[in-house]
Design a protein around this motif. Structure first.
Motif, short mmCIF file in Angstrom:
data_model
loop_
_atom_site.label_atom_id
_atom_site.label_comp_id
_atom_site.label_asym_id
_atom_site.label_seq_id
_atom_site.Cartn_x
_atom_site.Cartn_y
_atom_site.Cartn_z
N ALA A 19 0.81 -1.22 0.00
CA ALA A 19 0.00 0.00 0.00
C ALA A 19 0.85 1.28 0.00
O ALA A 19 0.57 2.21 -0.77
CB ALA A 19 -0.96 -0.01 1.18
N VAL A 36 -2.34 1.57 -8.81
CA VAL A 36 -3.53 0.91 -8.28
C VAL A 36 -3.15 -0.48 -7.78
O VAL A 36 -2.50 -1.24 -8.50
CB VAL A 36 -4.65 0.78 -9.33
CG1 VAL A 36 -5.93 0.25 -8.70
CG2 VAL A 36 -4.91 2.12 -10.03
N HIS A 38 -4.60 -4.10 -6.56
CA HIS A 38 -5.80 -4.92 -6.70
C HIS A 38 -5.72 -6.20 -5.88
O HIS A 38 -4.67 -6.85 -5.82
CB HIS A 38 -6.00 -5.33 -8.17
CG HIS A 38 -6.43 -4.23 -9.07
ND1 HIS A 38 -7.74 -3.80 -9.15
CD2 HIS A 38 -5.71 -3.47 -9.94
CE1 HIS A 38 -7.81 -2.83 -10.06
NE2 HIS A 38 -6.60 -2.61 -10.54
N LYS A 45 -14.84 -5.56 -6.17
CA LYS A 45 -14.30 -4.47 -5.33
C LYS A 45 -12.80 -4.69 -5.14
O LYS A 45 -12.29 -4.69 -4.03
CB LYS A 45 -15.02 -4.44 -3.98
CG LYS A 45 -16.53 -4.18 -4.06
CD LYS A 45 -17.15 -4.13 -2.67
CE LYS A 45 -18.65 -3.87 -2.73
NZ LYS A 45 -18.96 -2.55 -3.30
N VAL A 47 -10.09 -2.93 -5.95
CA VAL A 47 -9.14 -1.85 -5.67
C VAL A 47 -9.02 -1.66 -4.14
O VAL A 47 -9.97 -1.24 -3.49
CB VAL A 47 -9.58 -0.53 -6.33
CG1 VAL A 47 -8.59 0.58 -5.99
CG2 VAL A 47 -9.68 -0.70 -7.84
N VAL A 48 -7.83 -1.96 -3.62
CA VAL A 48 -7.62 -1.81 -2.17
C VAL A 48 -6.76 -0.59 -1.84
O VAL A 48 -6.73 -0.13 -0.69
CB VAL A 48 -6.99 -3.07 -1.56
CG1 VAL A 48 -7.94 -4.25 -1.68
CG2 VAL A 48 -5.66 -3.41 -2.23
N ALA A 49 -6.07 -0.05 -2.82
CA ALA A 49 -5.29 1.17 -2.63
C ALA A 49 -5.09 1.83 -3.99
O ALA A 49 -4.90 1.15 -5.00
CB ALA A 49 -3.93 0.87 -1.99
N VAL A 50 -5.14 3.17 -4.02
CA VAL A 50 -4.94 3.89 -5.27
C VAL A 50 -4.36 5.26 -4.96
O VAL A 50 -4.70 5.88 -3.95
CB VAL A 50 -6.27 4.02 -6.05
CG1 VAL A 50 -7.31 4.77 -5.24
CG2 VAL A 50 -6.06 4.70 -7.41
N ARG A 57 -9.99 5.86 -10.67
CA ARG A 57 -10.32 4.75 -9.79
C ARG A 57 -10.39 5.22 -8.35
O ARG A 57 -9.75 6.19 -7.94
CB ARG A 57 -9.25 3.65 -9.88
CG ARG A 57 -8.74 3.36 -11.26
CD ARG A 57 -9.84 2.96 -12.23
NE ARG A 57 -10.43 1.68 -11.88
CZ ARG A 57 -9.84 0.52 -12.16
NH1 ARG A 57 -8.67 0.49 -12.77
NH2 ARG A 57 -10.43 -0.61 -11.85
N THR A 58 -11.17 4.51 -7.54
CA THR A 58 -11.27 4.77 -6.11
C THR A 58 -11.23 3.45 -5.36
O THR A 58 -11.53 2.38 -5.92
CB THR A 58 -12.57 5.51 -5.74
OG1 THR A 58 -13.69 4.71 -6.14
CG2 THR A 58 -12.63 6.86 -6.43
N VAL A 59 -10.85 3.50 -4.09
CA VAL A 59 -10.80 2.30 -3.25
C VAL A 59 -12.20 1.68 -3.19
O VAL A 59 -13.20 2.37 -3.02
CB VAL A 59 -10.29 2.64 -1.84
CG1 VAL A 59 -10.44 1.44 -0.91
CG2 VAL A 59 -8.84 3.09 -1.89
N ASP A 147 -15.38 2.15 -11.47
CA ASP A 147 -15.58 1.50 -10.18
C ASP A 147 -16.74 0.52 -10.21
O ASP A 147 -16.94 -0.22 -9.25
CB ASP A 147 -15.83 2.57 -9.10
CG ASP A 147 -14.56 3.33 -8.76
OD1 ASP A 147 -13.47 2.78 -9.00
OD2 ASP A 147 -14.65 4.46 -8.28
#
Length: 230
Positions: A19, A36, A38, A45, A47-50, A57-59, A147
């Protein structure tokens, strides 16, 4: 008390360790860069960090069709480096997708880096025109980033369906399901229902076509293997 799977704990630890790397990559290359992280265990869902905002993109967001393609390859997936694509808004993006594996070699996620090269491409084209060299560059394929996993599935279906379902004969229907399966569409929860609704067929029919497409693919692979080893 449930015992935690040590492989799941290991995967969680790898994601936590990466992260900060996401922030570091984006900070190093500035506003044209997005990183990003993944988790493929949750395709809808992933995406865990961006960091950065090249693709918006968003978490908690879904993977793109590129990620779905990697997911479909399972543990046979390899890194995809320096490929060029285009967002729906027309931005030219150079990307790399690096798969993440646990200690057993199983693929469970990916670290993606996206760099907006739109302005670089424009300058390059201008310089080439001034120099009188080269023709127009090849058009990069459009990739759906978002997203919402449903929009990604819809985009993949649209790209493979060039006429109505009623206009397809059986071989082309099976080929449609095989192509979607190869791109990871059916690894997404509820995708079979979404595809069935878009095609105007029942869920049972969609499952039947998917099963037949997979069986045909297995048979073809077996025949090829037999032919290679007489």
């Amino acid at each position: 008390m449930a015992v935690e799977d040590p492989r799941e704990a290991e995967r969680d630890a790898i994601l936590r360790a990466l992260a900060p790397v996401v922030d570091g990559i984006a900070a190093t290359f500035g506003p044209v860069c997005e990183a990003v992280l993944h988790d493929y265990r949750r395709p809808e869902k992933s995406v865990v960090a961006v960091a950065g905002s090249v693709t918006g993109r968003t978490v908690g967001g879904a993977m793109s069709e590129i990620g779905m393609r990697v997911l479909a390859r399972g543990d046979e997936a390899t890194d995809e480096l320096n490929y060029v694509t285009r967002t729906g808004a027309g931005r030219l993006v150079k990307s790399s997708t690096m798969v993440l594996r646990d200690s057993t070699g199983a693929v469970f996620g990916a670290l993606c880096v996206n760099v907006d090269v739109t302005e670089v491409d424009r300058v390059q084209s201008l310089l080439a025109a001034l120099a009188g060299a080269g023709g127009p560059p090849a058009e990069a394929p459009v990739t759906t980033f978002g997203d919402d996993i449903d929009s990604v599935v819809d985009a993949l279906l649209d790209s493979h369906l060039d006429q109505t379902w009623a206009g397809l004969d059986r071989p082309r229907r099976l080929e449609l399901f095989r192509s979607l399966d190869e791109r990871g569409v059916f690894a997404v929860r509820r995708a079979i229902e979404q595809v069935a609704a878009r095609l105007g067929i029942s869920r049972a029919s969609a499952y039947s076509y998917l099963s037949q497409a997979r069986a045909a693919g297995t048979t073809s692979a077996h025949d090829t293997s037999e032919g290679a080893n007489p």
